[in-house]
Design an enzyme around this catalytic site. Structure first.
Site: not given
Ligand SMILES: NC(=O)c1ccc[n+]([C@@H]2O[C@H](COP(=O)([O-])OP(=O)(O)OC[C@H]3O[C@@H](n4cnc5c(N)ncnc54)[C@H](O)[C@@H]3O)[C@@H](O)[C@H]2O)c1
Ligand SMILES: O=C(O)[C@H](O)COP(=O)(O)O
Length: 605
Positions: A157-158, A177, A238, A240, A264, A269, A291
């Protein structure tokens, strides 16, 4: 009259969660919001008193915390990543874990782009040095991102949103991916999905990771991978902390193997002093944020509303829309099954209390069962709520806590633990054998199935509580009705406290029972006589016929002067009041009550 205040369920929120979401809960629940956070020890003291917990990424929901949460029914993650929650331990305890999978995608993608541009143009250092009174234009010459190659690891998604935004910036996007949808990637404008991570490393000018942190993604990018990259490459995280090995990243920056990083997230943390993460935060070539990926007003509103709505649903006994540890079931599917789940739970409760001796043995509820869906219900494709309801019904009568916590999440595990095996049959044609149930579009039969040993020994099967027994029911106007109980045709609502007496169907019995109950001040809400269904037995309509007919004959011959007194029947009474030992004793000695009803008469369903 004394008014008794029923305490509201309590919800603990040990992190800053948007008030837009919490406002949805404050009318019906007691919300303990602690935006400043709580220590692990404080959490352990608070958790036994709450029904729900709402967290972000800072609270560690460990097996120990979950074990202390004896009332806990749901843990909600106001965000997407659930790596701070021990989902396995929650599942084992029947605690539903929910998250908001889509509420902060835009925020995370925009933050990635912010770090991309900040690393390309040295925005962090420029801001810091100007604040310090320096004007170092020549030291802060950056690079453009337009026409450069962005490598995305994790096109979910992201990752997909980042791809769209960066294509908009004029970048060429390639991705790795293994689970990505190639058509969707192509339509989005991703130039190439590479079969192996290593394939894209030499090509990328910028690389960004958007995978969850899993055993397979931990240290995905280490020393070997950095060595394959251009010395001008910049990396972003951004997702993990831990997907890039922090020590290897620090080394790659120190040795100019790559040019910079925008970070990020970190393995711990905030990072502990003198760790690689701590050094990365201070590094000249790193732009870092604490973060902040999801920290926008809009994203926080989205995730809070999303999870608070789900918490309320779970506390109302409904299913959430995005449970991490529950199988997916559509809300409309669930709505349609709800009245049948109630019926089946009550049939399970009735089975355990009516047919199984409540002598307190540990294997109460254990056994092999067949659950038969008749009519329209036979078309059900996702019957998990029905199976969970049956397990809950079977184990609840003799278990204060275990039964209450059986749900769609842990029903299979509880069934396994209790020795309950359920076979489902989808009987598309016709209703159950009960007169009433056959009239309705859908009905359900619950039947105990003798185990192999019992089948070989027919006599034993008859005489034990695990011999073949049957209960049938149907739903009408959202009410659950029982239409058959063992050998008797019935038609009653299995609600509240029931007294089921096995008697001779002859005049005077009702008055006798009524006067016993009246003497003890017990109010009768309803009463009905369920008659023996010998017709069905004679017609051989189902496999339990012989056994039941035999049982009926035996009762007629053995039961004192049963033949002269007439057919057996069940007297089913819905009652209000305390059914003491004395009440049951007085009923037992009432004339005409057959003596084999002991222990089967008081039911709470
Ligand atoms: N920093 C923040 O505040 C923040 C905010 C939102 C999301 N996130 C993090 O961003 C990440 C992605 O979120 P999302 O909603 O897009 O998740 P998502 O599940 O929609 O997408 C993850 C993708 O990673 C792929 N994947 C899994 N293992 C893999 C590998 N070994 N090699 C390549 N691709 C692989 C999956 O097929 C999937 O398409 C998550 O870890 C989420 O926690 C962080
Ligand atoms: O996985 C998430 O949704 C993000 O890492 C956001 O984390 P936070 O709610 O602590 O900002």
């Amino acid at each position: 009259m004394v008014a008794v205040a029923i305490p509201k369920p309590r919800i603990l929120v040990p992190e800053k969660v948007s008030v837009d979401g919490l406002a949805l809960l404050s009318a019906d629940y007691e919300v303990d919001s602690r935006p400043q956070g709580v220590s692990p020890d404080e959490l352990l003291t608070l958790i036994p008193h709450v029904d729900a917990l709402i967290v972000r990424s800072e609270t560690k929901v460990t097996p120990e915390v979950l074990a202390a949460g004896s009332r806990l029914r749901v843990v909600a993650r106001a965000g997407v990543g659930v790596d701070n929650i021990n989902v396995e331990a929650a599942t084992a305890r029947g605690i539903i874990v929910v998250n908001s999978p889509a509420g902060n995608i835009v925020a995370a993608a925009e933050h990635t782009v912010a770090l991309l541009l900040a690393t390309a143009r040295n925005v962090g250092r420029a801001d810091r040095t100007t604040k310090e009174g320096r004007w170092e234009r020549s030291k802060l010459v950056g690079v453009e991102v337009g026409r450069k190659t962005l490598g995305i690891v994790g096109l979910g998604k992201v990752g997909m949103k980042v791809a769209r935004m960066c294509i908009g910036l004029g970048m060429k996007v390639i991705a790795f991916d293994p689970y990505a949808n190639p058509d969707l990637a192509r339509q989005t404008g991703v130039e190439r999905l590479v079969p192996q991570l290593q394939d894209m490393l030499p090509e990328t000018d910028f690389m960004t990771i958007h995978t969850p942190l899993l055993a397979t993604t931990m240290d995905l990018i280490g020393e070997a991978e950095f060595k394959l990259m251009k010395p001008t490459a910049r990396v972003l995280n951004v997702a993990r902390g831990g997907v890039y090995n922090e020590a290897a990243l620090l080394d790659a920056l120190n040795k100019s193997i790559i040019a910079g990083a925008g970070l990020d997230v970190f393995t711990k943390e905030p990072p502990d002093a003198d760790t690689p993460a701590w050094e990365l935060l201070r590094h000249e070539k790193v732009v870092s944020t604490p973060h902040l990926g999801a920290s926008t007003v809009e994203a926080q509103e989205n995730v809070a509303v999303d999870v608070c709505t789900q918490v309320a649903a779970v506390l109302r006994g409904e299913l959430p829309t995005s449970a991490v540890n529950a199988p997916l079931i559509l809300p409309e599917e669930y709505r349609a099954l709800k009245p049948y789940a109630k019926l089946i739970e009550r049939m399970g409760g009735l089975y355990t209390q009516h047919f199984v001796s409540p002598s307190g043995n540990a294997s109460v509820g254990a056994g092999h069962f067949e659950l038969i869906y008749h009519g329209e219900l036979a078309g059900v494709s996702n019957s998990r709520p029905l199976l969970a309801a049956l397990v809950r019904g079977l184990v609840s009568p003799f278990s204060d806590t275990a039964g209450r916590h059986v749900n769609i999440v842990n029903a299979t595990a509880v069934a396994r633990e209790k020795g309950i095996i359920i076979r489902e049959t989808h009987a598309h044609s016709g209703g159950g054998s009960g007169k009433e149930s056959s009239v309705y579009a859908s009905s359900v039969t619950l039947r105990s199935v003798p185990t192999e040993g019992q089948q070989q020994d027919g006599e034993k099967a008859e005489s034990t509580s695990t011999g073949r027994q049957v209960i049938e029911g149907y739903v009408s106007a959202n009410n659950a009705y029982i239409s058959r109980l063992g050998r008797f045709s019935a038609n009653f609502l299995p609600e509240g406290t029931l007294l089921i007496l096995h008697n001779f169907d002859e005049p005077g019995k009702i008055g006798g029972v009524g006067s016993v109950l009246g003497r003890h001040g017990i109010n009768i809400r309803f009463m009905q006589v369920a008659s023996l269904d010998l017709e069905r037995s004679k017609a051989g309509q189902d496999e339990i016929t012989d056994l039941e007919a035999k049982q009926a004959d035996q009762t007629a011959t053995n039961g004192s002067d049963a033949k002269t007194k007439g057919h057996e029947a069940l007297m089913i009474l819905g009652v209000d009041g305390d059914i003491t030992k004395q009440v049951t004793e007085d009923l037992r000695t009432a004339e005409g009550i057959l003596n084999n009803w002991e222990g089967k008469s008081r039911l709470s369903v």
